[in-house]
Motif scaffolding. Structure first.
Motif, mmCIF file in Angstrom:
data_model
loop_
_atom_site.group_PDB
_atom_site.id
_atom_site.type_symbol
_atom_site.label_atom_id
_atom_site.label_comp_id
_atom_site.label_asym_id
_atom_site.label_seq_id
_atom_site.Cartn_x
_atom_site.Cartn_y
_atom_site.Cartn_z
ATOM 1 N N ARG A 1 30.188 3.515 37.300
ATOM 2 C CA ARG A 1 31.298 4.413 37.540
ATOM 3 C C ARG A 1 31.132 5.128 38.872
ATOM 4 O O ARG A 1 30.017 5.344 39.328
ATOM 5 N N GLY A 2 32.247 5.484 39.464
ATOM 6 C CA GLY A 2 32.227 6.236 40.711
ATOM 7 C C GLY A 2 32.941 7.559 40.532
ATOM 8 O O GLY A 2 33.391 7.899 39.435
ATOM 9 N N ALA A 3 33.040 8.293 41.607
ATOM 10 C CA ALA A 3 33.805 9.534 41.582
ATOM 11 C C ALA A 3 35.287 9.174 41.455
ATOM 12 O O ALA A 3 35.787 8.284 42.152
ATOM 13 N N VAL A 4 35.979 9.848 40.555
ATOM 14 C CA VAL A 4 37.386 9.531 40.288
ATOM 15 C C VAL A 4 38.262 10.014 41.444
ATOM 16 O O VAL A 4 37.989 11.045 42.060
ATOM 17 N N VAL A 5 39.289 9.244 41.733
ATOM 18 C CA VAL A 5 40.269 9.640 42.736
ATOM 19 C C VAL A 5 41.310 10.545 42.085
ATOM 20 O O VAL A 5 41.881 10.201 41.049
ATOM 21 N N HIS A 6 41.519 11.694 42.689
ATOM 22 C CA HIS A 6 42.549 12.625 42.226
ATOM 23 C C HIS A 6 43.824 12.378 43.022
ATOM 24 O O HIS A 6 43.767 12.021 44.189
ATOM 25 N N ALA A 7 44.954 12.599 42.364
ATOM 26 C CA ALA A 7 46.226 12.391 43.051
ATOM 27 C C ALA A 7 47.152 13.554 42.779
ATOM 28 O O ALA A 7 47.136 14.148 41.691
ATOM 29 N N ALA A 8 47.938 13.901 43.772
ATOM 30 C CA ALA A 8 49.013 14.887 43.596
ATOM 31 C C ALA A 8 50.263 14.291 44.229
ATOM 32 O O ALA A 8 50.198 13.712 45.317
ATOM 33 N N THR A 9 51.376 14.409 43.518
ATOM 34 C CA THR A 9 52.626 13.805 43.983
ATOM 35 C C THR A 9 53.701 14.864 44.129
ATOM 36 O O THR A 9 53.952 15.637 43.202
ATOM 37 N N VAL A 10 54.311 14.907 45.296
ATOM 38 C CA VAL A 10 55.418 15.824 45.579
ATOM 39 C C VAL A 10 56.661 14.976 45.830
ATOM 40 O O VAL A 10 56.647 14.093 46.684
ATOM 41 N N GLN A 11 57.700 15.244 45.065
ATOM 42 C CA GLN A 11 58.939 14.478 45.209
ATOM 43 C C GLN A 11 59.991 15.330 45.913
ATOM 44 O O GLN A 11 60.111 16.530 45.647
ATOM 45 N N THR A 12 60.722 14.696 46.803
ATOM 46 C CA THR A 12 61.720 15.436 47.574
ATOM 47 C C THR A 12 62.913 14.545 47.881
ATOM 48 O O THR A 12 62.824 13.320 47.788
ATOM 49 N N LYS A 13 64.023 15.187 48.245
ATOM 50 C CA LYS A 13 65.193 14.422 48.686
ATOM 51 C C LYS A 13 65.282 14.310 50.206
ATOM 52 O O LYS A 13 66.197 13.698 50.735
ATOM 53 N N VAL A 14 64.322 14.921 50.905
ATOM 54 C CA VAL A 14 64.307 14.806 52.373
ATOM 55 C C VAL A 14 64.033 13.349 52.747
ATOM 56 O O VAL A 14 63.088 12.756 52.245
ATOM 57 N N PRO A 15 64.830 12.767 53.629
ATOM 58 C CA PRO A 15 64.572 11.377 54.026
ATOM 59 C C PRO A 15 63.234 11.258 54.748
ATOM 60 O O PRO A 15 62.811 12.184 55.455
ATOM 61 N N GLU A 16 62.593 10.113 54.589
ATOM 62 C CA GLU A 16 61.288 9.882 55.226
ATOM 63 C C GLU A 16 61.306 10.160 56.724
ATOM 64 O O GLU A 16 60.362 10.714 57.277
ATOM 65 N N GLY A 17 62.382 9.755 57.376
ATOM 66 C CA GLY A 17 62.454 9.889 58.825
ATOM 67 C C GLY A 17 62.416 11.341 59.276
ATOM 68 O O GLY A 17 62.019 11.639 60.411
ATOM 69 N N ARG A 18 62.820 12.276 58.412
ATOM 70 C CA ARG A 18 62.784 13.693 58.780
ATOM 71 C C ARG A 18 61.422 14.316 58.525
ATOM 72 O O ARG A 18 61.033 15.274 59.192
ATOM 73 N N LEU A 19 60.710 13.813 57.530
ATOM 74 C CA LEU A 19 59.433 14.448 57.176
ATOM 75 C C LEU A 19 58.235 13.730 57.792
ATOM 76 O O LEU A 19 57.093 14.199 57.691
ATOM 77 N N ALA A 20 58.479 12.577 58.443
ATOM 78 C CA ALA A 20 57.355 11.730 58.897
ATOM 79 C C ALA A 20 56.425 12.462 59.850
ATOM 80 O O ALA A 20 55.192 12.350 59.751
#
Lengths: 251, 251
Positions: B169-188
């Motif tokens: 076993r290894g160290a577990v990967v943690h994840a956090a997800t933020v959902q938005t309606k901002v288009p990718e091109g604006r937040l890139a």
């Protein structure tokens, strides 16, 4: 009857999100069926992470082996979208802002919104042709025998439609599926004999476990429709000899 | 803080039915999440047809590169089940009827039903250990750093449970997800800055197109939970600066 050389393909899925288990890939199955309808044999699929060296190595291995390679993913505007640069590196070329892509995207956005991140989506490998994106404008590309598509299924499907006229077509593979409740271990011997008698037909046996009962689907696939049908009839006869029945299904 | 060497894995899916588009592979995603919970990084997945040379080449490429390789498919009793022979060929060994597997399977079937086809499921590579199958008895195998499992999802999952105690076993990967309606091109642009500031966190941007609206999921993944959370908070702040909002979701 000698067959013409088969037209073959591989899929290269590019994306950490598939390898983390976050996203279920459905593009591979869609592309497989799309190519199947054109008589193109999908021979291999690979999933690699968003790492340039991995993309380059896999792409170079696949494009040397198959008639076509289709990639999905990594052509958006964010920092994790590195497919165009990786494809360019695989072909030993640079990238440039493609005038036609720039013009199409500039026309899509309001003044001031066609920013540097979005321009990246027009920064494509030298020597590539554009693949039209009727959904969201930013193009895929076609370079050598490689087609580079978006990962978002709706956009990928539109790109496949745009690519279709460019593809060579082969003889379509016909399939017949017989479903039965006979366990694989009882029908295996008879099925093998049918396979031996029909070398140009690939006969697969696929057990399933479902809440409404278990069973097996026996699938005959081949380019000669009559021989596929003969094999399917022999499978049905073999099941009758075992005192069971098989039903034809359209899988 | 220096990290221990990562524990890595690849999946080799063996089966014409995936490449024809007949069957949607779901095993890759399941195994990816299963390994993720153990801190094992899935780095690559390949799908190859039921052809020995293809299986051997892919397996040898993968087993030399990753800590573990997990194969699915091709270990049943029918003629198209060739995985055990192919794995043996990859390791340069023969196959033999494993006594314990033979005994377990003989006990499962009624007299006369443990036929030659079913015995093939106990004909395993020399030097392999058995992987228990609590669903239908016929085992998987473990040889070197390769685990050979069934393709039927219910059986594959039972085999993963049996394999789990054998895995580092290894160290577990943690994840956090933020959902938005901002288009990718604006937040890139803002997202790239956050990525640059957190090199040990992998930040991915995944647009989606759904009937109830389009949007983007921004996913931060890393082994340091505090740094993942910091990156997620910075993503939320960046979205606020754009006059938009992000919502945390458990993806």
């Amino acid at each position: 009857m000698s067959q013409p050389a088969p037209i073959t393909a591989a899929i290269l899925v590019i994306g950490d999100e598939i390898l983390s288990g976050r996203t279920q890939d459905t593009n591979t199955g869609y592309i497989a069926r799309f190519l199947g309808a054109l008589g193109i044999d999908l021979r291999e699929a690979r999933v690699v992470p968003d790492v340039q060296a991995e993309i380059v190595d896999a792409l170079n291995a696949l494009r040397g082996r198959y008639t076509y390679v289709f990639t999905t993913g990594g052509i958006g505007p964010t920092h994790d979208d590195i497919t165009f640069e990786a494809v360019a590196a695989a072909f030993g070329v640079g990238c440039y802002y493609h005038p036609e892509a720039m013009a199409a995207m500039a026309a899509r956005y309001k003044p001031g919104e066609f920013n540097d991140a979005r321009r990246r989506m027009a920064y494509i490998p030298v020597g590539a042709e554009l693949v039209r994106n009727t959904v969201s404008t930013a193009p895929g590309v076609h370079i050598g025998n490689v087609f580079v598509m978006a990962g978002v299924p709706m956009i990928m499907r539109a790109m496949m439609d745009a690519i279709e006229p460019k593809l060579q077509r082969g003889a379509v593979v016909h399939a017949a599926t017989v479903q039965t409740k006979v366990p694989e271990g009882r029908l295996a011997e008879g099925l093998k004999k049918i396979q031996v008698d029909h070398k140009e037909v690939a006969i697969g046996s696929y057990p399933f476990y479902r809440e409404d009962g278990n069973g097996v689907q026996l699938v005959a696939r081949g380019r000669d429709a009559a021989e596929v049908e003969t094999a399917a009839l022999e499978i049905e006869a073999m099941l009758r000899d075992l005192g069971a029945e098989g039903i034809r299904i359209t899988a």
